[in-house]
Design an enzyme around this catalytic site. Structure first.
Site, PDB file in Angstrom:
ATOM      1  N   GLY A  73      -2.756  11.403  -0.493  1.00  0.00           N
ATOM      2  CA  GLY A  73      -3.104  12.811  -0.425  1.00  0.00           C
ATOM      3  C   GLY A  73      -2.300  13.686  -1.388  1.00  0.00           C
ATOM      4  O   GLY A  73      -1.804  13.248  -2.390  1.00  0.00           O
ATOM      5  N   ASP A 295       0.574   0.693   0.670  1.00  0.00           N
ATOM      6  CA  ASP A 295      -0.278   1.851   0.446  1.00  0.00           C
ATOM      7  C   ASP A 295      -1.735   1.459   0.242  1.00  0.00           C
ATOM      8  O   ASP A 295      -2.646   2.217   0.578  1.00  0.00           O
ATOM      9  CB  ASP A 295       0.245   2.606  -0.789  1.00  0.00           C
ATOM     10  CG  ASP A 295      -0.488   3.906  -1.034  1.00  0.00           C
ATOM     11  OD1 ASP A 295      -0.828   4.585  -0.051  1.00  0.00           O
ATOM     12  OD2 ASP A 295      -0.710   4.246  -2.205  1.00  0.00           O
TER      13      ASP A 295
END
Length: 402
Positions: A73, A295
């Protein structure tokens, strides 16, 4: 008196203070869809969770240095007051540790106040920019569909004005791969970039009923997304940049892949998980405290626990993460194990190992052909630099070994 830590290695947990929320809608983004993964996908990190994370993360480290990495983000969707509190907590729980911070941002929310903070606290800023105006705006647009290049460049100029240290975090995709020298020369000459990380964009398509459109790492037989770089494009892209770099930028511009390749030639850890023999030492924590192995593996089967109910040592040193780490090496197909370039890539990232070898064995990296082009081309230069370094000469003071 200094203390040696001969058997210690740092463990990293990338923190997502705003979760997958972002003010951009990059066409190739794999992370925006993570908001669909949990019921609280739009959550932001609470003050309670921030304190728990800072305390536990510092206590986890076995070395004197602690690096906090704030990611998204878009992490700057959290207010500056959130990060001021993070610094206060780091100072409180630091107990003599050397603490540093880095933040990855698209640059659109940078202001003079932000830059004063980043400079005064010595934070490193990673800026996402995909080269020239056309190359960047092809896929990196905001939530209203507007181009963002000009605003990103304004943000970089603001960082320079306040003497904030920054690195360029760029992607190589199907569009900008057609002009590697324009891409590189703009970053070098137009922005004065000295440190450059280039990540190849590779995604596959698999529409879902909830609106997601990207395949997950374990999905099979999914078509390549049109914005993805092709293997040969990746090889030619990095080869062209290397030829420009080696002629005039050695010791002046540092490109992560070139550093990592030399490390592989030298037989030392590359400093980046993608090219390491094993992975698993860099986990990610979502805004609600959920911790995942990586991730790129924020999926239920790779969840290690939640920091509010599980200890970070238990999660990061546990059997589940150990198996994840070892799988990168153990799952290599025979073609990779016998490859002369194994020392440099170790099969690259497991998320891209969705092809089959010539013998039909699964686990071949999608970008293998591109890496072969690149490694074959740079081999004489790497051999030379290795000889120089082993002879005690600094190879013109060039590449930073991790």
């Amino acid at each position: 008196m200094s203390t040696a830590y001969p058997f210690a290695r740092p463990l990293y947990v990338m923190a997502k203070p705003a979760g997958a929320s972002c003010n951009l809608r990059c066409e190739y983004c794999y992370y925006l869809e993570k908001q669909h993964m949990t019921a609280d996908g739009g959550a932001v990190m609470s003050d309670q969770l921030l304190e728990r994370f800072v305390r536990d993360y510092i206590q986890l480290q076995q070395t004197p240095d602690v690096l906090f990495t704030w990611h998204g983000g878009e992490p700057m969707l959290r207010p500056l007051s959130f990060y001021r509190q993070a610094v206060r907590l780091q100072q409180h729980y630091g107990r003599g540790k050397r603490i540093s911070n880095s933040i990855q941002t698209n640059g659109l929310l940078l202001t003079p106040e932000w830059c004063e903070f980043l400079h005064d606290e010595g934070w490193l800023v990673g800026i996402s920019i995909d080269g020239t105006r056309d190359g960047h705006d092809a896929y990196r647009r905001d939530a209203q569909g507007r181009p963002t290049w000009e605003r990103v460049v304004d943000g970089i100029n603001l960082l320079n004005k306040y003497n904030v240290e920054w690195n360029a975090m760029a992607t190589a995709n199907h569009f900008n791969a057609q002009d590697p020298l324009g891409f590189y020369r703009f970053l070098r000459d137009g922005l004065g970039c000295k440190f450059l990380q280039i990540s190849p964009v590779v995604e596959r398509l698999k529409p879902h009923s909830d609106g997601r459109h990207l395949a997950q790492v374990f999905d099979e037989d999914c078509p390549i997304a049109p914005f993805s770089i092709r293997p040969e494009e990746w090889g030619r892209f990095m080869t062209a940049i290397f030829d420009e770099w080696v002629k005039r930028d050695v010791g002046e511009v540092f490109v992560q892949l070139f550093d990592a390749t030399l490390a592989g030639w030298m037989g030392v850890p590359p400093g980046v998980c993608v090219y390491a023999e094993e992975c698993g030492h860099a986990a990610v924590m979502e805004a609600n405290g959920d911790v995942y192995s990586c991730d790129h593996f924020v999926f239920p089967q790779y969840k290690l626990g939640n920091i509010l109910t599980h200890g970070l040592p238990q999660m990061l040193y546990g059997q589940k993460q150990a198996r994840f780490s070892q799988l990168k090496r153990d799952a290599l197909p025979r073609q990779c194990r016998q490859c002369e370039w194994l020392k440099a890539c170790h099969g690259e990232c497991p998320r891209l190992r969705f092809l089959r070898t010539a013998d039909g064995e699964p686990g071949l990296n999608y970008l293998c052909a591109g890496y072969r082009i690149f490694f074959q081309h740079v081999a004489p230069y790497m051999d030379y630099m290795k000889r120089e370094l082993l002879a005690g000469r600094p190879a013109s003071g060039v590449m930073r070994l991790p």
